[in-house]
Design a protein around this motif. Structure first.
Motif, PDB file in Angstrom:
ATOM      1  N   PHE A 156       0.904  -1.009  -0.110  1.00 34.51           N
ATOM      2  CA  PHE A 156       0.032   0.109  -0.016  1.00 34.51           C
ATOM      3  C   PHE A 156       0.967   1.236   0.115  1.00 34.51           C
ATOM      4  O   PHE A 156       2.169   1.106   0.382  1.00 34.51           O
TER       5      PHE A 156
ATOM      6  N   ILE B 249      -4.567  -3.672  11.434  1.00 28.92           N
ATOM      7  CA  ILE B 249      -3.409  -4.393  11.023  1.00 28.92           C
ATOM      8  C   ILE B 249      -3.420  -5.894  10.943  1.00 28.92           C
ATOM      9  O   ILE B 249      -3.128  -6.495  10.105  1.00 28.92           O
TER      10      ILE B 249
ATOM     11  N   ARG C 257       4.767  -1.332   3.998  1.00 26.69           N
ATOM     12  CA  ARG C 257       4.337  -2.637   4.706  1.00 26.69           C
ATOM     13  C   ARG C 257       4.957  -3.214   5.484  1.00 26.69           C
ATOM     14  O   ARG C 257       4.627  -4.202   6.272  1.00 26.69           O
TER      15      ARG C 257
ATOM     16  N   LEU D 196       6.747  -4.351   8.919  1.00 23.63           N
ATOM     17  CA  LEU D 196       6.247  -4.459  10.168  1.00 23.63           C
ATOM     18  C   LEU D 196       7.484  -4.030  11.192  1.00 23.63           C
ATOM     19  O   LEU D 196       8.705  -4.142  10.786  1.00 23.63           O
TER      20      LEU D 196
ATOM     21  N   VAL E 238       4.651  -2.341  23.314  1.00 21.80           N
ATOM     22  CA  VAL E 238       3.651  -2.617  22.158  1.00 21.80           C
ATOM     23  C   VAL E 238       4.275  -3.782  21.463  1.00 21.80           C
ATOM     24  O   VAL E 238       5.210  -4.372  21.725  1.00 21.80           O
ATOM     25  N   LYS E 239       3.313  -4.272  20.619  1.00 20.24           N
ATOM     26  CA  LYS E 239       3.438  -5.624  19.872  1.00 20.24           C
ATOM     27  C   LYS E 239       4.115  -5.131  18.699  1.00 20.24           C
ATOM     28  O   LYS E 239       3.295  -4.744  17.773  1.00 20.24           O
TER      29      LYS E 239
ATOM     30  N   CYS F 143       4.784  -6.937  15.997  1.00 22.04           N
ATOM     31  CA  CYS F 143       4.238  -7.621  14.943  1.00 22.04           C
ATOM     32  C   CYS F 143       2.781  -6.813  14.246  1.00 22.04           C
ATOM     33  O   CYS F 143       2.325  -7.037  13.425  1.00 22.04           O
ATOM     34  N   THR F 144       2.304  -5.848  15.000  1.00 22.08           N
ATOM     35  CA  THR F 144       1.129  -5.418  14.688  1.00 22.08           C
ATOM     36  C   THR F 144       1.268  -3.771  14.718  1.00 22.08           C
ATOM     37  O   THR F 144       0.569  -3.158  15.381  1.00 22.08           O
ATOM     38  N   MET F 145       2.380  -3.416  14.266  1.00 20.28           N
ATOM     39  CA  MET F 145       2.643  -2.102  14.206  1.00 20.28           C
ATOM     40  C   MET F 145       3.741  -1.796  12.892  1.00 20.28           C
ATOM     41  O   MET F 145       4.506  -2.924  12.719  1.00 20.28           O
ATOM     42  N   PHE F 146       3.381  -1.030  11.970  1.00 19.82           N
ATOM     43  CA  PHE F 146       4.279  -0.676  10.808  1.00 19.82           C
ATOM     44  C   PHE F 146       5.595   0.023  11.367  1.00 19.82           C
ATOM     45  O   PHE F 146       5.191   0.921  12.166  1.00 19.82           O
TER      46      PHE F 146
ATOM     47  N   ALA G  14       6.700   2.311   9.762  1.00 22.94           N
ATOM     48  CA  ALA G  14       6.548   3.683   9.404  1.00 22.94           C
ATOM     49  C   ALA G  14       5.744   4.372  10.610  1.00 22.94           C
ATOM     50  O   ALA G  14       5.967   5.770  10.640  1.00 22.94           O
ATOM     51  N   GLN G  15       5.029   3.765  11.372  1.00 17.87           N
ATOM     52  CA  GLN G  15       4.421   4.376  12.336  1.00 17.87           C
ATOM     53  C   GLN G  15       5.170   4.776  13.621  1.00 17.87           C
ATOM     54  O   GLN G  15       4.892   5.839  14.242  1.00 17.87           O
ATOM     55  N   ALA G  16       6.154   4.123  13.540  1.00 17.17           N
ATOM     56  CA  ALA G  16       7.376   4.658  14.547  1.00 17.17           C
ATOM     57  C   ALA G  16       8.626   5.502  14.172  1.00 17.17           C
ATOM     58  O   ALA G  16       9.494   5.756  14.604  1.00 17.17           O
TER      59      ALA G  16
END
Ligand SMILES: Cc1cc2nc3c(=O)[nH]c(=O)nc-3n(C[C@H](O)[C@H](O)[C@H](O)COP(=O)(O)OP(=O)(O)OC[C@H]3O[C@@H](n4cnc5c(N)ncnc54)[C@H](O)[C@@H]3O)c2cc1C
Ligand code: FES
Ligand code: FES
Lengths: 274, 156
Positions: free
Chosen positions: A6, A38, B19, B21, B56-57, B59-62, B64-66
């Protein structure tokens, strides 16, 4: 598991989020805490081609006194809700329910707005907000509008939010620090409720809502009516499953969920009055 | 896209797909394989790291978010001379692990928990670690280790 590819767009304001949604149409999805989206993307049950990350829209993270209500910004994390002194004093049920969402790691990321917008009947906060007759504020290209909780949850993962709309605020009544309870029944500590029952008291009237007893969170209107007519908690709770259409899955059959609803509503009513 | 994250105090800049992770970024781009992937479905907590000091987990965060933020992984806990962090030391002394697969995540979740609740009750420990599964220990020694770590940090 790797999500489908994406394009990633990070925005820093509600206006920019709305503009990005307008520019990319229905291929775009908002990313808040990502705690629901996610996992869906990793299973490829969701394959948005553009992700609009609103994770840093700080202006939408607040809990404030709005006069006759408490206003909660959509990007307020479960952690911030569960530790809010203002909510403890003015609407304790929201704080208590938020503390039972998932686990610490989930609550550090997940947001109240994401929980509401996702529209999952197994989620905890939507039922509490329904019991409170909360108001949701949505903003889009054509301005903002208010949506009553009773009109918001339309079906499984379906809400009244229109395409391109951003949920910005959740308004809850000043229901105080007493007269509420949440009974969440699950098998593993961090899991979603197999069934949940929330009791809240608004202006002296008991309100009851159910988690995971249909395709949306639902009000137990028959229970509320029985209470108003003077029934005991035990008798009123017998009506908990009336009008519900609970799912059958690995965890529970329809009959078992109906049984749980009656038991949990009774416990919730009793605990709320203790 | 270019992602810059301060990992264990060191700048890490890598060109990765959106994408990617966070756990992939840490293990594959940064070469920090202490963080484990267990379930890959947000349930087990083996991938737990600290983002801006909170568990935080990954495996459930990109990644890019960090972007632009700070991450601490298990590699970032011990001192440069190898002295273990009090939480690591307590897991060692109380034998809070068997196979060790959950341990990096457990330790990171514990560090985050003790930051939020410095003197937890046993119940608060069990609830605070509900996002971390261990298939070996039965949790008893893990809880002992967390209580011991809290006491050790308090004594300092
Ligand atoms: C291990 C685990 C356990 C969990 N357990 C529970 C539980 O016990 N109870 C529970 O209730 N939930 C649980 N959850 C889900 C959690 O509550 C999520 O935080 C929440 O459902 C979604 O919030 P989010 O901010 O992460 O949203 P996201 O995942 O980022 O988004 C969810 C959806 O809402 C949309 N969206 C997000 N924000 C907005 C907005 N402001 N306006 C319009 N649309 C928006 C997104 O586009 C997406 O479609 C769990 C999650 C995990 C991973
Ligand atoms: S690997 Fe991330 S929670 Fe299990
Ligand atoms: S020590 Fe083996 S999973 Fe925890």
């Amino acid at each position: 598991m790797i999500p489908a590819a994406f394009d990633y767009v990070r925005v820093d304001s509600a206006e920019a989020a709305i503009a990005a949604l307008a520019a990319h149409g229905d291929d775009a999805k908002l990313l808040a805490g990502g705690m629901s989206l996610i996992p869906l993307m990793k299973f490829r049950l969701a394959t948005p081609s553009v992700l609009v990350d609103i994770g840093r829209v700080r202006d939408l993270s607040y809990i404030r006194d709005g006069g006759d209500h408490i206003a909660i910004g959509a990007m307020t994390r479960h952690r911030d809700v569960e530790t809010s002194d203002l909510l403890a004093a003015e609407c304790g049920v929201v704080r208590t329910v938020a503390a039972q969402v998932g686990d610490n790691q989930v609550r550090h990321r997940g947001t109240i707005g994401g929980s509401v917008a996702h529209g999952d009947p197994a989620s905890d906060l939507p039922a509490a907000l329904l019991a409170l007759d909360a108001t949701f504020v949505a903003a889009g290209a054509n301005g903002t509008r208010e949506i009553a909780a009773a009109d918001f949850f339309e079906g499984f993962l379906e809400t009244a939010l229109a395409e391109g709309e951003l949920l910005t605020e959740i308004r809850v009544p000043k229901a105080g620090d007493a007269g509420f309870d949440y009974q969440k029944f699950n098998r593993r500590a961090q899991d979603w409720a197999i069934v949940g029952a929330v009791t809240a008291t608004v202006s002296g009237t008991r309100r009851v809502a159910l988690v995971n007893m249909g395709s949306t969170p639902i009000r137990a209107r028959e229970v509320e009516a029985a209470l108003a007519a003077g029934a005991s908690f035990a008798d009123a709770a017998q009506a908990a499953a009336v009008g519900t259409e609970p799912p059958t899955d690995l965890n529970a059959s329809v009959e078992y969920r109906e049984h749980l609803a009656r038991v949990l509503v009774r416990r919730s009513l009793e605990a709320a009055s203790a | 896209m270019k992602i810059s994250i301060t990992v264990n105090g060191q700048g890490q800049e890598h060109d990765v797909e959106p994408r990617t992770l966070l756990v992939q970024f840490l293990r594959e781009a940064c070469g920090l394989t202490g963080t484990k992937v267990g379930c890959d479905t947000s349930s087990c907590g083996a991938c737990t790291v600290l983002y801006e000091g909170e568990s935080v987990k990954s495996c459930t965060m990109f990644a890019a978010q960090a972007d632009g933020g700070a991450i601490t992984t298990i590699e970032g806990l011990a001192a440069a001379d190898g002295t273990l962090h009090p939480v690591q030391q307590a897991y060692h002394e109380k034998h809070g692990l068997q196979c060790g697969f959950c341990t990096a995540g457990m330790v990171m979740a514990t560090v985050g928990l003790l930051d939020e609740i410095p003197n937890p009750t046993e119940r608060e420990v069990r609830e605070g670690l509900e996002g971390n599964l261990c298939r070996c220990t039965g949790y008893h020694n893990i809880v002992e280790a967390v209580m011991a770590a809290a006491a050790a940090q308090e004594a300092k």
